[in-house]
Design an enzyme around this catalytic site. Sequence first.
Site, short mmCIF file in Angstrom:
data_model
loop_
_atom_site.label_atom_id
_atom_site.label_comp_id
_atom_site.label_asym_id
_atom_site.label_seq_id
_atom_site.Cartn_x
_atom_site.Cartn_y
_atom_site.Cartn_z
N GLY A 6 68.74 120.65 26.00
CA GLY A 6 68.09 120.04 24.62
C GLY A 6 66.65 119.40 24.83
O GLY A 6 66.18 119.26 26.22
N LYS A 42 74.03 114.03 33.80
CA LYS A 42 72.96 114.65 34.18
C LYS A 42 71.97 113.31 34.44
O LYS A 42 71.42 112.68 33.48
CB LYS A 42 72.18 115.55 33.47
CG LYS A 42 70.86 116.15 33.70
CD LYS A 42 70.39 117.22 32.97
CE LYS A 42 68.89 117.17 32.29
NZ LYS A 42 68.58 118.33 31.66
N LYS A 44 68.34 112.43 35.53
CA LYS A 44 66.69 112.59 36.02
C LYS A 44 66.37 112.13 37.36
O LYS A 44 66.74 110.96 37.47
CB LYS A 44 65.94 111.95 34.65
CG LYS A 44 66.28 112.66 33.50
CD LYS A 44 65.68 114.18 33.37
CE LYS A 44 65.63 114.69 31.88
NZ LYS A 44 64.94 116.10 32.08
N GLU A 92 68.51 121.12 38.60
CA GLU A 92 67.66 121.71 37.74
C GLU A 92 66.30 121.60 37.95
O GLU A 92 65.73 120.63 38.10
CB GLU A 92 68.14 121.16 36.53
CG GLU A 92 67.40 121.70 35.20
CD GLU A 92 68.08 120.98 33.91
OE1 GLU A 92 68.92 120.29 33.88
OE2 GLU A 92 67.34 121.13 32.94
N ASP A 151 68.10 116.64 37.59
CA ASP A 151 67.16 117.45 36.69
C ASP A 151 65.70 116.83 37.19
O ASP A 151 65.52 115.64 36.93
CB ASP A 151 67.10 117.34 35.26
CG ASP A 151 66.11 118.33 34.63
OD1 ASP A 151 65.45 118.90 35.36
OD2 ASP A 151 65.93 118.18 33.35
N LYS A 191 67.18 127.13 26.58
CA LYS A 191 66.50 126.11 25.38
C LYS A 191 65.96 127.25 24.31
O LYS A 191 64.90 127.89 24.92
CB LYS A 191 65.61 125.15 25.75
CG LYS A 191 66.09 123.97 26.55
CD LYS A 191 64.97 123.20 27.00
CE LYS A 191 65.72 121.88 27.84
NZ LYS A 191 64.58 121.20 28.67
N SER A 243 72.02 113.48 29.29
CA SER A 243 70.87 113.48 29.90
C SER A 243 70.59 111.79 30.10
O SER A 243 69.98 111.32 29.00
CB SER A 243 69.75 114.35 29.57
OG SER A 243 68.67 114.12 30.47
N ASP A 257 64.93 125.84 34.35
CA ASP A 257 64.78 125.41 32.86
C ASP A 257 63.41 125.84 32.76
O ASP A 257 63.18 126.77 32.28
CB ASP A 257 65.00 123.72 32.75
CG ASP A 257 64.50 123.11 31.41
OD1 ASP A 257 63.95 124.07 30.80
OD2 ASP A 257 64.66 121.95 31.31
O1 OSB Z 1 64.30 119.07 31.28
O2 OSB Z 1 66.04 118.85 30.17
C1 OSB Z 1 64.85 118.79 30.13
C2 OSB Z 1 64.41 116.17 27.33
C3 OSB Z 1 63.16 116.34 26.85
C4 OSB Z 1 62.41 117.45 27.66
C5 OSB Z 1 62.96 118.07 28.73
C6 OSB Z 1 64.17 117.79 29.13
C7 OSB Z 1 64.99 117.12 28.47
C8 OSB Z 1 66.41 116.69 28.59
C9 OSB Z 1 67.39 116.85 27.67
O3 OSB Z 1 66.69 116.42 29.82
C10 OSB Z 1 67.57 115.70 26.73
C11 OSB Z 1 68.53 115.79 25.30
O4 OSB Z 1 68.01 116.55 24.37
O5 OSB Z 1 69.69 115.57 25.48
MG MG Z 2 65.29 120.21 32.25
#
Ligand code: OSB
Ligand code: MG
Length: 369
Positions: free
Chosen positions: A290, A161, A163, A213, A188, A262, A135, A238
């Site tokens: 995660g 991925k 953000k 996402e 995401d 999760k 991510s 999510d």
């Molecule tokens: O939205 O998936 C999410 C990390 C913290 C809070 C929300 C998210 C995330 C991530 C995953 O994108 C990061 C990871 O643990 O690899």
């Molecule tokens: Mg997410």
Amino acid sequence: MQIEAVELRTVSLQLKSPFRTSFGTEHVKDALLIRVAADDCEGWGECVASAEPLYSSEYLAGAMDVMRSFLLPILFASGDVAAADVGRLLAPVKGHRMAKAAVEMAVLDAELRRSGTSLARRLGGVVDRVPSGVSVGIMDSVPELLDAVGDYLDQGYVRIKLKIQPGWDVDAVRAVRERFGDIPLQVDANAAYRLSDARQLCRLDAFELLLVEQPLAEEDLRQHAELAKLMTTPVCLDESIVSASAAADAISLGACRVINIKAGRVGGYLEAVRIHDLAVASGVAVWCGGMVETGLGRAANIALASLPGFTLPGDVSGSDRFFAEDLTEPVVMRGGYVDVPTGPGIGATPLDAAMKRMTTAKSTVSRHD
Ligand code: OSB
Ligand code: MG
């Protein structure tokens, strides 16, 4: 097992670089760990609640309080407790799924360590390694993003991925597609858009993403279903999937074609398996999300990701994606995969010295307090 004492501990791990999402920027990882002790075993849990309630309503200090004031007294009063009972025992307390998940994880770990069984075996894992996705946070500039993505691809990550948020979406995705071609790529939004942004979101359809996402708010299942009709990119949820019941609703509404599972968000690894089973039965793809876990939660997530319905690479990266030093032996990504732990329980244990250095507060609650 009869739980005699529970240790609650906050730890702080320095992040190698700031992790920026649509809801904020993290520089350190503050985690709440729980250790349950029975007379013949002990087990570890990790709570995924963040310091601030920006991803979901739960937050670290609140999770600690609800454990201490309500969840642990229920367990102490329940006598002999099995991991499979924890969800039902804690159900009278509304919400607080991240706190409940951590408690259940610790009991599950203790039970499995005692019986010498791995979490992957207990949950129904079928592979000994899982593909590793990464991510990538929001950056200050596109060149910075391209450097970061290039570095992760060089390391071997099999899926990227990005953000996104309004103002950091189509241009960022286009730049990554132009530089790196046909890589497995998804985005995401962490609920940063509204249904009225559908036109902008549909511009992402040009880039053949694996999924988008959580574009809209947690509560907006019906609006996700509307958006899903407008986009060719599969919608993945999510934040909205807080339970198997929410997953069933989302699937029947047509709100998602994919689910990010999760365990922390849904109240535990056992509920996570129920969502997996439901999704498989409904033809919905799942992958393991995660929450920037330490080596404890990271090991447990990899066990979950070894179930057969996890057909897309998860956010199960190596410890060194986030941390220069983890509080367990690090999870290592090699050739695009991470190994499923085979040891008893979650298969990871804190290292004493690292744990000592990283601990910011510690307290114990006992059955006889
Ligand atoms: O939205 O998936 C999410 C990390 C913290 C809070 C929300 C998210 C995330 C991530 C995953 O994108 C990061 C990871 O643990 O690899
Ligand atoms: Mg997410």
